[in-house]
Design a protein around this motif. Sequence first.
Motif, PDB file in Angstrom:
ATOM      1  N   ALA A 168      18.394  -3.855   3.657  1.00 26.44           N
ATOM      2  CA  ALA A 168      17.826  -2.736   4.426  1.00 26.44           C
ATOM      3  C   ALA A 168      17.743  -1.535   3.539  1.00 26.44           C
ATOM      4  O   ALA A 168      19.044  -1.472   2.874  1.00 26.44           O
ATOM      5  CB  ALA A 168      17.774  -2.374   5.761  1.00 26.44           C
ATOM      6  N   GLY A 169      16.905  -0.732   3.342  1.00 22.80           N
ATOM      7  CA  GLY A 169      16.985   0.641   2.847  1.00 22.80           C
ATOM      8  C   GLY A 169      16.078   0.601   1.326  1.00 22.80           C
ATOM      9  O   GLY A 169      14.914   0.286   1.414  1.00 22.80           O
ATOM     10  N   GLN A 197       9.066  -8.163 -15.800  1.00 19.89           N
ATOM     11  CA  GLN A 197       9.130  -6.762 -15.726  1.00 19.89           C
ATOM     12  C   GLN A 197       9.593  -5.898 -14.700  1.00 19.89           C
ATOM     13  O   GLN A 197       9.103  -6.122 -13.675  1.00 19.89           O
ATOM     14  CB  GLN A 197       7.813  -6.357 -16.199  1.00 19.89           C
ATOM     15  N   SER A 198      10.687  -5.128 -14.812  1.00 24.99           N
ATOM     16  CA  SER A 198      11.145  -4.487 -13.657  1.00 24.99           C
ATOM     17  C   SER A 198      12.065  -3.097 -14.315  1.00 24.99           C
ATOM     18  O   SER A 198      12.402  -3.272 -15.257  1.00 24.99           O
ATOM     19  CB  SER A 198      12.108  -5.323 -12.700  1.00 24.99           C
ATOM     20  N   PRO A 199      12.282  -2.339 -13.508  1.00 27.60           N
ATOM     21  CA  PRO A 199      11.839  -2.077 -11.958  1.00 27.60           C
ATOM     22  C   PRO A 199      10.387  -0.991 -12.076  1.00 27.60           C
ATOM     23  O   PRO A 199      10.227  -0.405 -12.800  1.00 27.60           O
ATOM     24  CB  PRO A 199      13.208  -1.283 -11.705  1.00 27.60           C
ATOM     25  N   PHE A 200      10.175  -1.513 -10.698  1.00 27.91           N
ATOM     26  CA  PHE A 200       8.775  -0.554 -10.405  1.00 27.91           C
ATOM     27  C   PHE A 200       9.131  -0.103  -8.928  1.00 27.91           C
ATOM     28  O   PHE A 200      10.273  -0.498  -8.372  1.00 27.91           O
ATOM     29  CB  PHE A 200       7.517  -1.285 -10.263  1.00 27.91           C
ATOM     30  N   ALA A 201       8.488   0.977  -8.714  1.00 29.72           N
ATOM     31  CA  ALA A 201       8.730   1.587  -7.332  1.00 29.72           C
ATOM     32  C   ALA A 201       8.347   0.704  -6.184  1.00 29.72           C
ATOM     33  O   ALA A 201       7.583  -0.278  -6.370  1.00 29.72           O
ATOM     34  CB  ALA A 201       7.812   2.937  -7.373  1.00 29.72           C
ATOM     35  N   SER A 202       9.053   0.973  -4.956  1.00 29.94           N
ATOM     36  CA  SER A 202       8.833  -0.039  -3.962  1.00 29.94           C
ATOM     37  C   SER A 202       9.044   0.997  -2.649  1.00 29.94           C
ATOM     38  O   SER A 202       9.801   1.633  -2.642  1.00 29.94           O
ATOM     39  CB  SER A 202       9.547  -1.199  -3.778  1.00 29.94           C
ATOM     40  N   PRO A 203       8.136   0.774  -1.939  1.00 30.05           N
ATOM     41  CA  PRO A 203       8.497   1.464  -0.331  1.00 30.05           C
ATOM     42  C   PRO A 203       9.986   1.016   0.254  1.00 30.05           C
ATOM     43  O   PRO A 203      10.322  -0.171  -0.043  1.00 30.05           O
ATOM     44  CB  PRO A 203       7.501   1.119   0.386  1.00 30.05           C
ATOM     45  N   ASN A 204      10.594   1.503   1.168  1.00 25.44           N
ATOM     46  CA  ASN A 204      11.844   1.120   1.522  1.00 25.44           C
ATOM     47  C   ASN A 204      11.505  -0.139   2.521  1.00 25.44           C
ATOM     48  O   ASN A 204      10.511  -0.410   2.951  1.00 25.44           O
ATOM     49  CB  ASN A 204      12.534   2.029   2.584  1.00 25.44           C
ATOM     50  N   LEU A 205      12.515  -0.982   2.386  1.00 23.82           N
ATOM     51  CA  LEU A 205      12.640  -2.165   3.356  1.00 23.82           C
ATOM     52  C   LEU A 205      13.278  -1.929   4.660  1.00 23.82           C
ATOM     53  O   LEU A 205      14.411  -1.458   4.389  1.00 23.82           O
ATOM     54  CB  LEU A 205      13.388  -3.504   2.646  1.00 23.82           C
ATOM     55  N   GLN A 206      12.780  -1.736   5.815  1.00 23.45           N
ATOM     56  CA  GLN A 206      13.221  -1.460   7.031  1.00 23.45           C
ATOM     57  C   GLN A 206      13.357  -2.416   8.282  1.00 23.45           C
ATOM     58  O   GLN A 206      12.346  -3.349   8.324  1.00 23.45           O
ATOM     59  CB  GLN A 206      12.577  -0.035   7.682  1.00 23.45           C
ATOM     60  N   ARG A 207      14.468  -2.285   9.183  1.00 17.99           N
ATOM     61  CA  ARG A 207      14.524  -3.029  10.164  1.00 17.99           C
ATOM     62  C   ARG A 207      13.916  -2.426  11.414  1.00 17.99           C
ATOM     63  O   ARG A 207      14.237  -1.298  11.799  1.00 17.99           O
ATOM     64  CB  ARG A 207      16.164  -3.184  10.697  1.00 17.99           C
ATOM     65  N   GLY A 249       0.822  -1.158   0.012  1.00 16.67           N
ATOM     66  CA  GLY A 249      -0.177  -0.002   0.046  1.00 16.67           C
ATOM     67  C   GLY A 249       0.810   1.193   0.097  1.00 16.67           C
ATOM     68  O   GLY A 249       0.193   2.494   0.192  1.00 16.67           O
ATOM     69  N   GLY A 250       2.096   1.308  -0.493  1.00 13.30           N
ATOM     70  CA  GLY A 250       2.985   2.371  -0.398  1.00 13.30           C
ATOM     71  C   GLY A 250       3.674   2.788   1.020  1.00 13.30           C
ATOM     72  O   GLY A 250       4.489   3.454   0.851  1.00 13.30           O
ATOM     73  N   LYS A 251       3.359   1.898   1.938  1.00 10.22           N
ATOM     74  CA  LYS A 251       3.803   2.259   3.100  1.00 10.22           C
ATOM     75  C   LYS A 251       5.182   1.120   3.085  1.00 10.22           C
ATOM     76  O   LYS A 251       5.434   0.176   2.574  1.00 10.22           O
ATOM     77  CB  LYS A 251       3.151   1.596   4.305  1.00 10.22           C
ATOM     78  N   ALA A 252       6.394   1.862   4.174  1.00 14.32           N
ATOM     79  CA  ALA A 252       7.388   0.868   4.519  1.00 14.32           C
ATOM     80  C   ALA A 252       7.193  -0.355   4.822  1.00 14.32           C
ATOM     81  O   ALA A 252       6.191  -0.744   5.195  1.00 14.32           O
ATOM     82  CB  ALA A 252       8.315   1.613   5.256  1.00 14.32           C
ATOM     83  N   ILE A 253       8.063  -1.436   4.610  1.00 13.67           N
ATOM     84  CA  ILE A 253       8.094  -2.814   4.738  1.00 13.67           C
ATOM     85  C   ILE A 253       9.168  -2.842   5.980  1.00 13.67           C
ATOM     86  O   ILE A 253      10.156  -2.663   5.758  1.00 13.67           O
ATOM     87  CB  ILE A 253       8.599  -3.474   3.543  1.00 13.67           C
TER      88      ILE A 253
END
Length: 310
Positions: free
Chosen positions: A164-165, A196-206, A78-82
């Motif tokens: 991460a990041g 197919q890539s790249p698409f946007a993604s929210p950051n992956l966070q610890r 949903g566009g929120k950080a992972i």
Amino acid sequence: MRIRATVAAVSGALAISAFALPAAHAAGAGSSYRADVAKVREAAVAASGRTAFSTAAADTDPQPYPLDATFSAVKINGGKAIVVGAAAHVKVPFTYTMKHGADVDITAPDFATGAYVFKGDSQFFGDDPATCTATSSTVATCKGVIDFYPKSDDSTIDLTNASAGAVKSGVLAIALNGQDPSSSTFDITKVGLADQSPFASPNLQRLSQLTVDAAPEPVQKGKTITVTGKLSRANWDTNKYAGYAGQKVQLQFRKKGSSTYTTLKTITTSSTGTLKTTTKATVDGYFRYVFAGTPTTPAVNATGDFVDVR
């Protein structure tokens, strides 16, 4: 599951990269989906002797045929950080639209599609393929989840701190058309692939944690209060939480009966993530530490610690 890869990040292109065969975390469909994705990609690269597949490849190279499928409106979480903790399995939802040729049977039992997240040579898939609903004869809306494992069932680490990041996402679809990737008679040329890539993604966070302790309590008005605490975050390399060093953290105060916190000062975490500072006792109220977050680590507020001033 982390899958080693050299990512062909060409927007709008069909691409395939060399992948190590992933171990499955769940029995059933997830096991087959992960294995089929890896085997089709590996077979394409092994057959062609190249590190990447595209529609421009030589006709003499045995390879999957370019599947007539493209993807759009890709949304991860949903566009929120992972945000992933030190040990717990996290399921991250995704949605996208798939447009495909009229000859592509997305209801076939050996057709699979799904989104993934990648950074560098690591990619993260779901245990199971996406579920798609046809909105017309050539368009479908798809949804599913990407499974993140700080520590997998077989004790191998999927996520590492380097993951991460900032990350990107991609979407793929595979039509096996009756071919069995594990068979000695597997014919890669009869398999369709779109990647197919790249698409946007929210950051992956610890995942971050923050504590606070104001003492002594109760305290006489005008006396000094010592406020301690610790900022820590998930360490995916050890599957534990560790102090986050050198980070700016605000000390805030909320008067009893008020709903508003006021920043008193900003201090920096120690080499072990600890916090310690002093302030004067004036009125009853709550002290807390507040961390604004970084690209690799989400913001976090400590729960306010009440001090009775007499």
